[in-house]
Scaffold this active site. Structure first.
Site, mmCIF file in Angstrom:
data_model
loop_
_atom_site.group_PDB
_atom_site.id
_atom_site.type_symbol
_atom_site.label_atom_id
_atom_site.label_comp_id
_atom_site.label_asym_id
_atom_site.label_seq_id
_atom_site.Cartn_x
_atom_site.Cartn_y
_atom_site.Cartn_z
ATOM 1 N N CYS A 157 0.835 -1.202 0.000
ATOM 2 C CA CYS A 157 0.000 0.000 0.000
ATOM 3 C C CYS A 157 0.875 1.259 0.000
ATOM 4 O O CYS A 157 1.497 1.556 -1.006
ATOM 5 C CB CYS A 157 -0.978 -0.067 1.172
ATOM 6 N N ARG A 191 -7.883 2.632 1.331
ATOM 7 C CA ARG A 191 -7.448 3.845 0.627
ATOM 8 C C ARG A 191 -6.224 3.533 -0.244
ATOM 9 O O ARG A 191 -5.188 4.201 -0.184
ATOM 10 C CB ARG A 191 -7.140 4.968 1.618
ATOM 11 N N HIS A 230 -3.280 -4.655 1.680
ATOM 12 C CA HIS A 230 -2.601 -5.103 2.898
ATOM 13 C C HIS A 230 -2.675 -6.632 2.951
ATOM 14 O O HIS A 230 -3.771 -7.179 3.009
ATOM 15 C CB HIS A 230 -3.309 -4.535 4.137
ATOM 16 N N GLU A 242 -1.347 -8.376 5.459
ATOM 17 C CA GLU A 242 -0.978 -8.808 6.819
ATOM 18 C C GLU A 242 -2.167 -8.865 7.765
ATOM 19 O O GLU A 242 -2.013 -9.169 8.926
ATOM 20 C CB GLU A 242 0.102 -7.865 7.373
HETATM 21 N N1 GLN Z 1 -3.718 6.352 1.125
HETATM 22 C C1 GLN Z 1 -2.384 6.101 1.609
HETATM 23 C C2 GLN Z 1 -1.354 6.904 0.819
HETATM 24 O O1 GLN Z 1 -1.672 7.452 -0.184
HETATM 25 C C3 GLN Z 1 -2.054 4.621 1.536
HETATM 26 C C4 GLN Z 1 -3.030 3.855 2.371
HETATM 27 C C5 GLN Z 1 -2.477 2.617 3.008
HETATM 28 O O2 GLN Z 1 -1.266 2.417 3.076
HETATM 29 N N2 GLN Z 1 -3.356 1.813 3.511
HETATM 30 O O3 GLN Z 1 -0.250 6.989 1.232
#
Ligand code: GLN
Length: 188
Positions: free
Chosen positions: A74, A132, A167, A169
């Protein structure tokens, strides 16, 4: 395990059950002592700033360019990408992986969701948690797509570099950490 911001604990548990001996990395001296690094989710702008402030950014870039395996999840993927598409940049990136990503691009109403993924090399499907999440909009020639969600790449590998927009994990399933630990073993 990079532990400046974001969820390290579940990653540490998954890495342990994958047979690794994980430690938290917060300082340059700790980075020097590890064979590989997992970059967790969180907020990529913040993690990037902290990497810079704690003088980890340049040493980490050097280690990565020297062949250290990385797994970015992410926000970690965003930090590894060599291109950010759209207006929301993340300064202080490593820029080591040949992918273009767009931050927070799965849309507001689906900020967070789960999906069952078919992953190359895994027999049963993997439950992926997207929070996100960034969208991978471009993958370079040397990048292998290991899983897609609605035909969009969500798990990619470029040699010893692995990254996912989700994610891995959070569900107690350590199989992707096992894949990464295997990459690390083969690199050593
Ligand atoms: N929205 C976050 C970003 O742009 C990433 C979100 C996440 O790591 N769960 O950095």
């Amino acid at each position: 395990m990079l532990a400046l911001q974001g969820g390290a604990r579940e990653h540490l548990r998954a890495l342990e059950s994958a047979g690794a001996t994980p430690v938290e990395v917060k300082k340059p001296a700790q980075l020097a002592g590890v064979d590989a690094l997992v970059l967790p989710g969180g907020e990529s702008t913040t993690i990037g700033k902290l990497l810079d402030r704690f003088e980890l950014l340049e040493p980490l870039k050097e280690r990565a360019n020297d062949g250290m395996p990385l797994y970015g999840t992410c926000a970690g993927l965003i930090l590894m990408a060599n291109q950010i598409v759209g207006g929301q940049d993340a300064p202080h990136r490593l820029g080591v992986m040949d992918v273009g990503v767009r931050r927070n691009a799965y849309g507001r109403q689906v900020d967070s969701f789960e999906s069952e993924l078919e992953v190359k090399g895994l027999e049963a499907s993997f439950t992926a948690v997207f929070i996100r999440a960034p969208v991978i909009e471009r993958v370079g020639d040397g990048v292998e797509v290991l899983a897609t969600c609605d035909e969009v790449p969500v798990l990619v590998r470029q040699g010893r570099l692995m990254a996912s927009s989700f994610h891995p994990e959070m569900t107690g399933d350590a199989r992707l950490h096992e894949v990464f630990v295997e990459i690390v073993r083969k690199t050593k």
